[in-house]
Design a protein around this motif. Structure first.
Motif, PDB file in Angstrom:
ATOM      1  N   ALA A 112      -8.885  52.344  94.057  1.00 33.77           N
ATOM      2  CA  ALA A 112      -8.231  51.821  95.269  1.00 33.77           C
ATOM      3  C   ALA A 112      -7.065  52.643  95.697  1.00 33.77           C
ATOM      4  O   ALA A 112      -6.253  53.176  95.174  1.00 33.77           O
ATOM      5  CB  ALA A 112      -7.782  50.387  95.048  1.00 33.77           C
TER       6      ALA A 112
ATOM      7  N   ARG B 256     -11.414  47.678  91.569  1.00 32.42           N
ATOM      8  CA  ARG B 256     -11.056  48.986  92.094  1.00 32.42           C
ATOM      9  C   ARG B 256      -9.707  49.436  91.545  1.00 32.42           C
ATOM     10  O   ARG B 256      -9.538  50.589  91.164  1.00 32.42           O
ATOM     11  CB  ARG B 256     -10.998  48.954  93.622  1.00 32.42           C
ATOM     12  CG  ARG B 256     -12.341  48.923  94.269  1.00 32.42           C
ATOM     13  CD  ARG B 256     -12.220  49.076  95.786  1.00 32.42           C
ATOM     14  NE  ARG B 256     -13.387  48.546  96.412  1.00 32.42           N
ATOM     15  CZ  ARG B 256     -13.430  47.465  97.172  1.00 32.42           C
ATOM     16  NH1 ARG B 256     -12.334  46.789  97.439  1.00 32.42           N
ATOM     17  NH2 ARG B 256     -14.556  47.054  97.680  1.00 32.42           N
ATOM     18  N   ARG B 257      -8.756  48.514  91.507  1.00 31.06           N
ATOM     19  CA  ARG B 257      -7.422  48.860  90.958  1.00 31.06           C
ATOM     20  C   ARG B 257      -7.515  49.214  89.489  1.00 31.06           C
ATOM     21  O   ARG B 257      -6.911  50.181  89.032  1.00 31.06           O
ATOM     22  CB  ARG B 257      -6.456  47.694  91.154  1.00 31.06           C
ATOM     23  CG  ARG B 257      -6.012  47.529  92.563  1.00 31.06           C
ATOM     24  CD  ARG B 257      -5.014  46.409  92.687  1.00 31.06           C
ATOM     25  NE  ARG B 257      -4.715  46.152  94.094  1.00 31.06           N
ATOM     26  CZ  ARG B 257      -4.238  45.033  94.561  1.00 31.06           C
ATOM     27  NH1 ARG B 257      -4.010  44.024  93.727  1.00 31.06           N
ATOM     28  NH2 ARG B 257      -4.006  44.876  95.833  1.00 31.06           N
ATOM     29  N   ARG B 258      -8.282  48.441  88.742  1.00 29.10           N
ATOM     30  CA  ARG B 258      -8.430  48.680  87.316  1.00 29.10           C
ATOM     31  C   ARG B 258      -9.122  50.018  87.056  1.00 29.10           C
ATOM     32  O   ARG B 258      -8.779  50.749  86.130  1.00 29.10           O
ATOM     33  CB  ARG B 258      -9.242  47.537  86.692  1.00 29.10           C
ATOM     34  CG  ARG B 258      -9.233  47.496  85.202  1.00 29.10           C
ATOM     35  CD  ARG B 258      -9.934  46.307  84.654  1.00 29.10           C
ATOM     36  NE  ARG B 258     -10.966  45.814  85.564  1.00 29.10           N
ATOM     37  CZ  ARG B 258     -11.355  44.549  85.668  1.00 29.10           C
ATOM     38  NH1 ARG B 258     -10.832  43.637  84.919  1.00 29.10           N
ATOM     39  NH2 ARG B 258     -12.278  44.199  86.516  1.00 29.10           N
ATOM     40  N   GLU B 259     -10.082  50.385  87.912  1.00 30.29           N
ATOM     41  CA  GLU B 259     -10.820  51.639  87.757  1.00 30.29           C
ATOM     42  C   GLU B 259     -10.055  52.813  88.362  1.00 30.29           C
ATOM     43  O   GLU B 259     -10.456  53.957  88.196  1.00 30.29           O
ATOM     44  CB  GLU B 259     -12.192  51.535  88.431  1.00 30.29           C
ATOM     45  CG  GLU B 259     -13.103  50.511  87.820  1.00 30.29           C
ATOM     46  CD  GLU B 259     -13.747  51.005  86.532  1.00 30.29           C
ATOM     47  OE1 GLU B 259     -13.956  52.211  86.419  1.00 30.29           O
ATOM     48  OE2 GLU B 259     -14.026  50.158  85.682  1.00 30.29           O
ATOM     49  N   GLY B 260      -8.970  52.529  89.107  1.00 29.30           N
ATOM     50  CA  GLY B 260      -8.183  53.588  89.725  1.00 29.30           C
ATOM     51  C   GLY B 260      -8.814  54.157  90.982  1.00 29.30           C
ATOM     52  O   GLY B 260      -8.537  55.283  91.366  1.00 29.30           O
TER      53      GLY B 260
ATOM     54  N   THR C  39     -11.537  44.012  94.640  1.00 28.62           N
ATOM     55  CA  THR C  39     -10.258  44.711  94.781  1.00 28.62           C
ATOM     56  C   THR C  39      -9.616  44.916  93.411  1.00 28.62           C
ATOM     57  O   THR C  39      -9.114  46.006  93.104  1.00 28.62           O
ATOM     58  CB  THR C  39      -9.306  43.918  95.700  1.00 28.62           C
ATOM     59  OG1 THR C  39      -9.941  43.737  96.967  1.00 28.62           O
ATOM     60  CG2 THR C  39      -7.986  44.642  95.886  1.00 28.62           C
ATOM     61  N   LEU C  40      -9.642  43.877  92.580  1.00 26.23           N
ATOM     62  CA  LEU C  40      -9.065  44.005  91.242  1.00 26.23           C
ATOM     63  C   LEU C  40      -9.816  45.036  90.404  1.00 26.23           C
ATOM     64  O   LEU C  40      -9.206  45.807  89.673  1.00 26.23           O
ATOM     65  CB  LEU C  40      -9.068  42.645  90.536  1.00 26.23           C
ATOM     66  CG  LEU C  40      -8.124  41.587  91.122  1.00 26.23           C
ATOM     67  CD1 LEU C  40      -8.343  40.247  90.429  1.00 26.23           C
ATOM     68  CD2 LEU C  40      -6.684  42.035  90.979  1.00 26.23           C
TER      69      LEU C  40
ATOM     70  N   HIS D 213     -15.665  50.818  99.425  1.00 27.65           N
ATOM     71  CA  HIS D 213     -14.783  50.004 100.254  1.00 27.65           C
ATOM     72  C   HIS D 213     -15.523  49.206 101.314  1.00 27.65           C
ATOM     73  O   HIS D 213     -14.962  48.320 101.918  1.00 27.65           O
ATOM     74  CB  HIS D 213     -13.709  50.883 100.915  1.00 27.65           C
ATOM     75  CG  HIS D 213     -12.720  51.398  99.934  1.00 27.65           C
ATOM     76  ND1 HIS D 213     -11.712  50.629  99.447  1.00 27.65           N
ATOM     77  CD2 HIS D 213     -12.623  52.595  99.331  1.00 27.65           C
ATOM     78  CE1 HIS D 213     -11.001  51.329  98.585  1.00 27.65           C
ATOM     79  NE2 HIS D 213     -11.535  52.541  98.494  1.00 27.65           N
TER      80      HIS D 213
END
Length: 137
Positions: free
Chosen positions: A137, A131-135, A128-129, A94
């Motif tokens: 975030a 992190r969301r895709r990797e789970g 950010t995208l 982060h």
């Protein structure tokens, strides 16, 4: 004396000396290359690093590599410490890339460039995208 030696003695810029000498009709001697094949061999064989050769001769690292190229040889560059897994971990963290660059001792531009080379996002939105895709975030 060379323009460089005159400039050092007189405390002027080398180009100023060159302009005045040309104005007086004095021609310069052919310039001898600063980096020689012996310096290139020293770096290629590992006795010195390219940075050490460049610092010793007062030239850039690129000048040493260019001399090697002109002599038909190459000096192997060290492999990057920033492999895919390291960069992936940095991108998923982060903290901003500038903070990671300080901790690693490189510039932020190096991290952005290396991320692009490895196909990882360098901008904030892309990170950010990911992190969301990797789970994460």
């Amino acid at each position: 004396m060379t323009y460089r030696e005159i400039a050092r003695v007189e405390g002027w810029d080398e180009k100023t000396i060159a302009v005045h000498c040309r104005g007086l009709g004095l021609t310069s001697q052919p310039r001898q290359p600063v980096v020689t094949l012996l310096d290139v061999e020293s770096a290629r064989e590992g006795r010195e690093t390219v940075r050490e050769v460049a610092d010793r001769l007062g030239v850039t690292i690129q000048a040493v590599h260019l001399c090697a190229y002109r002599h038909g040889t190459r000096i192997a560059r060290r492999p990057s410490r920033l492999d895919y897994e390291t960069m992936r971990r940095i991108v998923l963290a982060h903290a901003p890339l500038s903070q990671a660059a300080l901790e690693l001792g490189v510039t932020p531009e190096t991290l952005y460039r290396r991320a692009g080379q490895l196909g990882l996002p360098g901008d904030r939105r892309g990170r950010t995208l990911l992190r969301r895709r990797e789970g994460v975030a």
